[in-house]
Design a protein around this motif. Structure first.
Motif, PDB file in Angstrom:
ATOM      1  N   ALA A 169      25.304  95.686  50.406  1.00  0.00           N
ATOM      2  CA  ALA A 169      24.862  96.231  49.113  1.00  0.00           C
ATOM      3  C   ALA A 169      23.387  95.946  48.855  1.00  0.00           C
ATOM      4  CB  ALA A 169      25.708  95.655  47.985  1.00  0.00           C
ATOM      5  N   VAL A 170      22.756  96.926  48.201  1.00  0.00           N
ATOM      6  CA  VAL A 170      21.342  96.833  47.841  1.00  0.00           C
ATOM      7  C   VAL A 170      21.218  97.187  46.360  1.00  0.00           C
ATOM      8  CG1 VAL A 170      19.064  97.839  48.225  1.00  0.00           C
ATOM      9  CG2 VAL A 170      20.603  97.505  50.148  1.00  0.00           C
ATOM     10  N   MET A 171      20.398  96.410  45.633  1.00  0.00           N
ATOM     11  CA  MET A 171      20.126  96.708  44.231  1.00  0.00           C
ATOM     12  C   MET A 171      18.610  96.796  44.052  1.00  0.00           C
ATOM     13  SD  MET A 171      21.151  94.683  40.716  1.00  0.00           S
ATOM     14  CE  MET A 171      20.004  93.317  40.889  1.00  0.00           C
TER      15      MET A 171
ATOM     16  N   GLY B  48      22.278  92.235  49.565  1.00  0.00           N
ATOM     17  CA  GLY B  48      23.434  91.389  49.795  1.00  0.00           C
ATOM     18  C   GLY B  48      24.089  90.927  48.506  1.00  0.00           C
ATOM     19  N   PRO B  49      25.407  90.768  48.546  1.00  0.00           N
ATOM     20  CA  PRO B  49      26.147  90.377  47.344  1.00  0.00           C
ATOM     21  C   PRO B  49      25.674  89.069  46.704  1.00  0.00           C
ATOM     22  CG  PRO B  49      27.657  91.151  49.023  1.00  0.00           C
ATOM     23  CD  PRO B  49      26.304  91.068  49.669  1.00  0.00           C
ATOM     24  N   ASP B  50      25.371  88.054  47.500  1.00  0.00           N
ATOM     25  CA  ASP B  50      24.961  86.772  46.917  1.00  0.00           C
ATOM     26  C   ASP B  50      23.648  86.896  46.152  1.00  0.00           C
ATOM     27  OD1 ASP B  50      27.228  85.542  47.908  1.00  0.00           O
ATOM     28  OD2 ASP B  50      26.213  84.766  49.692  1.00  0.00           O
ATOM     29  N   GLN B  51      22.695  87.626  46.718  1.00  0.00           N
ATOM     30  CA  GLN B  51      21.405  87.786  46.046  1.00  0.00           C
ATOM     31  C   GLN B  51      21.541  88.675  44.809  1.00  0.00           C
ATOM     32  OE1 GLN B  51      21.766  87.842  49.441  1.00  0.00           O
ATOM     33  NE2 GLN B  51      20.876  85.793  49.594  1.00  0.00           N
ATOM     34  N   ILE B  52      22.385  89.689  44.888  1.00  0.00           N
ATOM     35  CA  ILE B  52      22.605  90.548  43.717  1.00  0.00           C
ATOM     36  C   ILE B  52      23.255  89.752  42.598  1.00  0.00           C
ATOM     37  CG2 ILE B  52      23.894  92.540  42.848  1.00  0.00           C
ATOM     38  CD1 ILE B  52      23.426  93.816  45.661  1.00  0.00           C
TER      39      ILE B  52
ATOM     40  N   ALA C 242      23.099  86.538  42.151  1.00  0.00           N
ATOM     41  CA  ALA C 242      22.082  85.611  41.639  1.00  0.00           C
ATOM     42  C   ALA C 242      21.135  86.328  40.683  1.00  0.00           C
ATOM     43  CB  ALA C 242      21.303  84.985  42.795  1.00  0.00           C
ATOM     44  N   GLY C 243      20.781  87.561  41.011  1.00  0.00           N
ATOM     45  CA  GLY C 243      19.883  88.332  40.149  1.00  0.00           C
ATOM     46  C   GLY C 243      20.494  88.651  38.798  1.00  0.00           C
ATOM     47  N   VAL C 244      21.752  89.085  38.775  1.00  0.00           N
ATOM     48  CA  VAL C 244      22.373  89.418  37.490  1.00  0.00           C
ATOM     49  C   VAL C 244      22.757  88.159  36.714  1.00  0.00           C
ATOM     50  CG1 VAL C 244      23.171  91.666  38.291  1.00  0.00           C
ATOM     51  CG2 VAL C 244      24.726  89.729  38.373  1.00  0.00           C
ATOM     52  N   SER C 245      22.924  87.043  37.409  1.00  0.00           N
ATOM     53  CA  SER C 245      23.240  85.777  36.730  1.00  0.00           C
ATOM     54  C   SER C 245      22.124  85.346  35.786  1.00  0.00           C
ATOM     55  CB  SER C 245      23.481  84.671  37.754  1.00  0.00           C
ATOM     56  OG  SER C 245      24.621  84.931  38.511  1.00  0.00           O
ATOM     57  N   VAL C 246      20.899  85.753  36.102  1.00  0.00           N
ATOM     58  CA  VAL C 246      19.749  85.426  35.252  1.00  0.00           C
ATOM     59  C   VAL C 246      19.992  85.934  33.834  1.00  0.00           C
ATOM     60  CG1 VAL C 246      17.303  85.952  34.871  1.00  0.00           C
ATOM     61  CG2 VAL C 246      18.116  85.330  37.155  1.00  0.00           C
ATOM     62  N   MET C 247      20.488  87.161  33.713  1.00  0.00           N
ATOM     63  CA  MET C 247      20.753  87.730  32.378  1.00  0.00           C
ATOM     64  C   MET C 247      21.895  87.008  31.674  1.00  0.00           C
ATOM     65  SD  MET C 247      18.573  89.957  31.540  1.00  0.00           S
ATOM     66  CE  MET C 247      19.335  90.701  30.114  1.00  0.00           C
ATOM     67  N   LEU C 248      22.932  86.648  32.423  1.00  0.00           N
ATOM     68  CA  LEU C 248      24.074  85.975  31.797  1.00  0.00           C
ATOM     69  C   LEU C 248      23.711  84.568  31.342  1.00  0.00           C
ATOM     70  CD1 LEU C 248      26.967  87.170  34.120  1.00  0.00           C
ATOM     71  CD2 LEU C 248      26.257  88.097  31.911  1.00  0.00           C
ATOM     72  N   GLU C 249      22.791  83.925  32.041  1.00  0.00           N
ATOM     73  CA  GLU C 249      22.337  82.607  31.620  1.00  0.00           C
ATOM     74  C   GLU C 249      21.473  82.709  30.356  1.00  0.00           C
ATOM     75  OE1 GLU C 249      19.968  78.677  33.318  1.00  0.00           O
ATOM     76  OE2 GLU C 249      20.046  80.472  34.557  1.00  0.00           O
ATOM     77  N   ALA C 250      20.624  83.711  30.316  1.00  0.00           N
ATOM     78  CA  ALA C 250      19.736  83.881  29.167  1.00  0.00           C
ATOM     79  C   ALA C 250      20.478  84.415  27.944  1.00  0.00           C
ATOM     80  CB  ALA C 250      18.588  84.825  29.525  1.00  0.00           C
ATOM     81  N   PHE C 251      21.523  85.207  28.186  1.00  0.00           N
ATOM     82  CA  PHE C 251      22.306  85.846  27.112  1.00  0.00           C
ATOM     83  C   PHE C 251      23.787  85.545  27.341  1.00  0.00           C
ATOM     84  CE2 PHE C 251      18.433  88.201  27.711  1.00  0.00           C
ATOM     85  CZ  PHE C 251      17.984  88.445  26.422  1.00  0.00           C
ATOM     86  N   PRO C 252      24.235  84.330  27.024  1.00  0.00           N
ATOM     87  CA  PRO C 252      25.627  83.960  27.304  1.00  0.00           C
ATOM     88  C   PRO C 252      26.656  84.849  26.603  1.00  0.00           C
ATOM     89  CG  PRO C 252      24.331  82.020  26.760  1.00  0.00           C
ATOM     90  CD  PRO C 252      23.459  83.213  26.489  1.00  0.00           C
ATOM     91  N   ASP C 253      26.261  85.518  25.531  1.00  0.00           N
ATOM     92  CA  ASP C 253      27.179  86.416  24.814  1.00  0.00           C
ATOM     93  C   ASP C 253      26.964  87.884  25.211  1.00  0.00           C
ATOM     94  OD1 ASP C 253      24.700  86.822  23.585  1.00  0.00           O
ATOM     95  OD2 ASP C 253      25.575  87.045  21.589  1.00  0.00           O
TER      96      ASP C 253
END
Length: 150
Positions: free
Chosen positions: A36-38, A48-52, A54-65
């Motif tokens: 996969a590529v984003m 790759g899934p792990d890097q993708i 990790a990338g979307v996790s940034v938003m979930l950490e900044a915006f937990p809701d």
């Protein structure tokens, strides 16, 4: 293209957003093909899934809701497009490539579009288009014309 292929593509795309909206990153990862590529709005490519994840996790950490609601979706064969509304309150650190933005406590309500390719029941590619300037203004990180930012 067959209606069946388009329906299958939409089903996978909706599952991706349901997993993301539920903050279920294991389920999100499972829906990505190993290759996969984003690509984001700035043109940055993540592979790759792990890097993708990790990338979307940034938003979930900044915006937990954070909540992401699909407002429109369509597909033609293995290609699909969605419009979503991304909403949340910035209560966690936002880790950008060049800096970390501390929580602003401000709300974000931002439309977004994404283009997908689905192969063999998984996301092979996604290109995400977000109005980053509007997001920065909503968080007080960029002043509207004539104003001052924090």
């Amino acid at each position: 293209m067959s209606s069946e292929a388009s329906d299958s593509t939409l089903k996978i795309i909706r599952e991706v957003f349901m997993a993301f909206d539920a903050h279920d990153l294991d389920r999100f990862r499972a829906l990505l093909s190993p290759e996969a590529v984003m690509q984001d709005a700035s043109g940055q490519i993540v592979q790759g899934p792990d890097q993708i994840v990790a990338g979307v996790s940034v938003m979930l950490e900044a915006f937990p809701d954070l909540r992401v609601t699909i407002t429109n979706a369509f597909a033609n064969g293995e290609h699909g497009v969605v419009e979503v509304m991304r909403q949340g309150i910035h209560t966690g650190p936002l880790r950008l490539p060049d800096r970390e933005v501390p929580p602003t406590g401000r709300s974000l309500r931002l439309p977004e579009s994404a283009v997908f390719e689905v192969r063999d029941g998984r996301i092979a590619a996604m290109r995400v288009y977000t109005d980053q300037l509007t997001g920065m203004m909503q968080l007080g990180l960029l002043a509207p014309e004539g104003g001052t930012a924090r």
